[in-house]
Write a protein that holds these residues in place. Structure first.
Motif, PDB file in Angstrom:
ATOM      1  N   VAL A  91      -6.648   8.973  -1.077  1.00  5.10           N
ATOM      2  CA  VAL A  91      -6.353  10.246  -1.743  1.00  5.10           C
ATOM      3  C   VAL A  91      -7.133  10.360  -3.045  1.00  5.10           C
ATOM      4  O   VAL A  91      -7.667  11.421  -3.376  1.00  5.10           O
ATOM      5  CB  VAL A  91      -4.838  10.392  -1.986  1.00  5.10           C
ATOM      6  CG1 VAL A  91      -4.552  11.644  -2.815  1.00  5.10           C
ATOM      7  CG2 VAL A  91      -4.088  10.467  -0.657  1.00  5.10           C
ATOM      8  N   ALA A  92      -7.226   9.261  -3.788  1.00  3.97           N
ATOM      9  CA  ALA A  92      -7.991   9.277  -5.036  1.00  3.97           C
ATOM     10  C   ALA A  92      -9.455   9.583  -4.779  1.00  3.97           C
ATOM     11  O   ALA A  92     -10.085  10.363  -5.511  1.00  3.97           O
ATOM     12  CB  ALA A  92      -7.847   7.928  -5.747  1.00  3.97           C
TER      13      ALA A  92
ATOM     14  N   GLY B  95      -3.487  17.906  -3.144  1.00  2.00           N
ATOM     15  CA  GLY B  95      -2.250  18.227  -3.840  1.00  2.00           C
ATOM     16  C   GLY B  95      -2.099  19.696  -4.187  1.00  2.00           C
ATOM     17  O   GLY B  95      -0.987  20.155  -4.451  1.00  2.00           O
TER      18      GLY B  95
ATOM     19  N   VAL C 260       0.859  -1.188   0.000  1.00  4.54           N
ATOM     20  CA  VAL C 260       0.000   0.000   0.000  1.00  4.54           C
ATOM     21  C   VAL C 260       0.890   1.231   0.000  1.00  4.54           C
ATOM     22  O   VAL C 260       1.773   1.365   0.859  1.00  4.54           O
ATOM     23  CB  VAL C 260      -0.925   0.016   1.229  1.00  4.54           C
ATOM     24  CG1 VAL C 260      -1.775   1.280   1.234  1.00  4.54           C
ATOM     25  CG2 VAL C 260      -1.813  -1.221   1.259  1.00  4.54           C
ATOM     26  N   SER C 261       0.677   2.112  -0.952  1.00  5.30           N
ATOM     27  CA  SER C 261       1.453   3.355  -1.005  1.00  5.30           C
ATOM     28  C   SER C 261       0.721   4.455  -0.254  1.00  5.30           C
ATOM     29  O   SER C 261      -0.513   4.513  -0.252  1.00  5.30           O
ATOM     30  CB  SER C 261       1.675   3.775  -2.461  1.00  5.30           C
ATOM     31  OG  SER C 261       0.450   4.021  -3.111  1.00  5.30           O
ATOM     32  N   PHE C 262       1.505   5.296   0.400  1.00  5.59           N
ATOM     33  CA  PHE C 262       0.961   6.383   1.203  1.00  5.59           C
ATOM     34  C   PHE C 262       1.579   7.705   0.755  1.00  5.59           C
ATOM     35  O   PHE C 262       2.676   7.739   0.208  1.00  5.59           O
ATOM     36  CB  PHE C 262       1.266   6.171   2.695  1.00  5.59           C
ATOM     37  CG  PHE C 262       0.498   5.066   3.348  1.00  5.59           C
ATOM     38  CD1 PHE C 262      -0.654   5.332   4.066  1.00  5.59           C
ATOM     39  CD2 PHE C 262       0.919   3.752   3.242  1.00  5.59           C
ATOM     40  CE1 PHE C 262      -1.360   4.308   4.671  1.00  5.59           C
ATOM     41  CE2 PHE C 262       0.227   2.725   3.837  1.00  5.59           C
ATOM     42  CZ  PHE C 262      -0.923   3.006   4.559  1.00  5.59           C
ATOM     43  N   ARG C 263       0.879   8.760   1.027  1.00  4.57           N
ATOM     44  CA  ARG C 263       1.469  10.086   0.896  1.00  4.57           C
ATOM     45  C   ARG C 263       1.140  10.867   2.158  1.00  4.57           C
ATOM     46  O   ARG C 263       0.142  10.592   2.842  1.00  4.57           O
ATOM     47  CB  ARG C 263       0.937  10.827  -0.331  1.00  4.57           C
ATOM     48  CG  ARG C 263      -0.554  11.068  -0.342  1.00  4.57           C
ATOM     49  CD  ARG C 263      -0.955  12.153  -1.316  1.00  4.57           C
ATOM     50  NE  ARG C 263      -0.538  13.467  -0.841  1.00  4.57           N
ATOM     51  CZ  ARG C 263      -0.890  14.612  -1.429  1.00  4.57           C
ATOM     52  NH1 ARG C 263      -1.609  14.574  -2.537  1.00  4.57           N
ATOM     53  NH2 ARG C 263      -0.509  15.759  -0.940  1.00  4.57           N
TER      54      ARG C 263
ATOM     55  N   ASP D  12      -9.725  13.309  -3.877  1.00  3.91           N
ATOM     56  CA  ASP D  12      -9.577  14.147  -5.070  1.00  3.91           C
ATOM     57  C   ASP D  12     -10.870  14.186  -5.871  1.00  3.91           C
ATOM     58  O   ASP D  12     -11.261  15.240  -6.399  1.00  3.91           O
ATOM     59  CB  ASP D  12      -8.440  13.620  -5.945  1.00  3.91           C
ATOM     60  CG  ASP D  12      -7.058  13.923  -5.373  1.00  3.91           C
ATOM     61  OD1 ASP D  12      -6.974  14.706  -4.405  1.00  3.91           O
ATOM     62  OD2 ASP D  12      -6.076  13.365  -5.897  1.00  3.91           O
TER      63      ASP D  12
ATOM     64  N   GLN E 173      -8.455  -0.592   0.721  1.00  3.06           N
ATOM     65  CA  GLN E 173      -7.093  -0.851   0.265  1.00  3.06           C
ATOM     66  C   GLN E 173      -6.891  -2.278  -0.248  1.00  3.06           C
ATOM     67  O   GLN E 173      -5.795  -2.623  -0.706  1.00  3.06           O
ATOM     68  CB  GLN E 173      -6.115  -0.577   1.416  1.00  3.06           C
ATOM     69  CG  GLN E 173      -6.155   0.865   1.908  1.00  3.06           C
ATOM     70  CD  GLN E 173      -5.331   1.074   3.166  1.00  3.06           C
ATOM     71  OE1 GLN E 173      -4.201   0.622   3.250  1.00  3.06           O
ATOM     72  NE2 GLN E 173      -5.895   1.752   4.144  1.00  3.06           N
TER      73      GLN E 173
ATOM     74  N   PRO F 256      -3.432   6.618   2.555  1.00  6.12           N
ATOM     75  CA  PRO F 256      -3.230   5.653   1.471  1.00  6.12           C
ATOM     76  C   PRO F 256      -3.664   6.231   0.133  1.00  6.12           C
ATOM     77  O   PRO F 256      -4.594   7.057   0.064  1.00  6.12           O
ATOM     78  CB  PRO F 256      -4.092   4.468   1.883  1.00  6.12           C
ATOM     79  CG  PRO F 256      -5.078   5.005   2.855  1.00  6.12           C
ATOM     80  CD  PRO F 256      -4.420   6.159   3.539  1.00  6.12           C
ATOM     81  N   ALA F 257      -3.009   5.787  -0.933  1.00 12.01           N
ATOM     82  CA  ALA F 257      -3.282   6.323  -2.271  1.00 12.01           C
ATOM     83  C   ALA F 257      -4.737   6.157  -2.661  1.00 12.01           C
ATOM     84  O   ALA F 257      -5.323   7.040  -3.309  1.00 12.01           O
ATOM     85  CB  ALA F 257      -2.370   5.634  -3.287  1.00 12.01           C
ATOM     86  N   ALA F 258      -5.367   5.028  -2.270  1.00 12.84           N
ATOM     87  CA  ALA F 258      -6.765   4.805  -2.623  1.00 12.84           C
ATOM     88  C   ALA F 258      -7.665   5.854  -1.982  1.00 12.84           C
ATOM     89  O   ALA F 258      -8.652   6.306  -2.592  1.00 12.84           O
ATOM     90  CB  ALA F 258      -7.199   3.405  -2.199  1.00 12.84           C
TER      91      ALA F 258
END
Length: 357
Positions: free
Chosen positions: A339-340, A355, A6-9, A343, A199, A335-337
């Motif tokens: 954030v999507a 962002g 799982v990618s995070f920002r 957005d 996720q 997690p990227a999911a």
């Protein structure tokens, strides 16, 4: 099979709070209310309650736009006795309603030494610890509970979803900041299940069982078929039941079959019940003496002999405090999911994305 990565920002607390406030306001909430809710949701993220912060924003926006929340509630406080009150939330966003209840409990406890404030006509209010901690900031012991906004547990021995994750939070002032216990009466909160579903992460055995077969569920795609397991077996089931009676039935709010699953229904009134208790420490012992004694005993517990393989003894509130300091400095991990999703919500509402902040 290895779990998917799982990618995070990282996002700043100011950015997260601004996004929440802008989205809630764009969805119809008055700006001051949007700011108040955003502050509490961001605090949940800062203190590690990831399932109760910005994670909930898409759902809250849906309910605001669909009419499930009253956008302009008239929250009413009825003083029912010297030490008791009841708050009618008028179907407002739960954070606003319970914040008012906590403030009322603190005010009454200053007069009487102890206060019990019941809530009806409310909604999901996020992290339980937030509201218990409000009293601790005023030199009081704070206690909070609620009827969860959906039933995900069965009574012990049953297979029908009639009980919730009904949380319990207790906050005690200490010399280094409040000691806060914040727990669901199930092994994990349903918000944690939702995070795994979002996720695509497998779940450990012991969280969910299939309501028909009793077999463990670890596949997040099958979570909807599951029953959350209580903490401590029948004891957790009993605790959920009793808290539901105190936070729901006692206040004339929903409980059991009357509860609306706000995860699946964006329009119906949930009539969520909650309770806040505040106890003025100074009515029993001087606050300085109390916090010094709590600190002394906490130090003794932390310094006690440890089991093999345990590197440190942790007490309620330790992770919360450490997490807040780390995230305030380094940002909130998302997690990227998620954030999507955020957005998409921001774009639909015409506000700046994370962002862009």
């Amino acid at each position: 099979m290895n779990a998917p990565s799982v990618s995070f920002r990282r996002a700043s607390a100011a950015g997260v709070k601004g996004l929440i406030a802008d989205c809630l306001a764009a969805a119809g909430a008055p700006r001051p209310d949007a700011e108040a809710v955003a502050g509490l949701m961001t605090e949940a993220d800062l203190t590690g309650a990831d399932a109760h912060g910005v994670f909930r924003l898409p759902q809250y926006v849906r309910r605001l736009r669909a009419g499930g929340f009253n956008r302009t509630p008239s929250i009413a406080v009825e003083r029912t006795a010297p030490a008791t009150a009841r708050v009618d939330g008028d179907n407002g966003i739960g954070h606003l309603v319970v914040k008012r209840a906590a403030e009322t409990a603190i005010e009454i406890a200053r007069e009487t030494g102890v206060a019990w404030v019941g809530v009806r006509g409310s909604n999901h209010a996020g992290s339980a610890g937030l509201y218990a901690e409000m009293a601790a900031a005023h030199g009081m012991i704070g206690i909070y509970s609620a009827v969860a906004s959906a039933n995900h547990m069965a009574v012990w021995g049953g297979n029908e979803l009639l009980l919730g994750t009904n949380p319990l939070a207790i906050a005690v002032p200490t010399g280094t900041g409040p000691m806060v216990l914040d727990m669901a009466t199930t092994v994990v909160s349903y918000g944690t299940i939702k995070k795994h579903v979002l996720q695509g992460l497998p779940m450990p055995e012991g969280w969910l069982i299939d309501r028909d077969t009793g077999e463990p569920i670890t596949d997040p795609a099958k979570a909807g078929r599951g029953i959350l397991l209580p903490i401590g077996g029948y004891k957790g089931s009993g605790l959920s039941l009793m808290l539901g009676v105190l936070a729901g039935i006692l206040n004339g709010a929903a409980f059991g079959r009357d509860c609306v699953d706000f995860n699946a229904d964006d329009t119906s009134v949930t009539d969520t019940g909650q309770l806040v208790i505040a106890v003025d420490v100074a009515r029993f012992v001087g606050l300085d003496r109390f916090t010094a004694e709590v600190d002394r005993h906490m130090a003794a517990l932390r310094g006690s002999a440890r089991m093999a393989g345990v590197d440190a003894i942790r007490l309620p509130g330790d992770r919360r405090r450490e997490c807040r300091a780390e995230r305030a400095a380094s940002g909130i991990p998302l997690p990227a999911a998620l954030v999507a999703q955020l957005d998409t919500v921001a774009t639909e509402l015409g506000v700046k994305t994370l962002g862009e902040r």
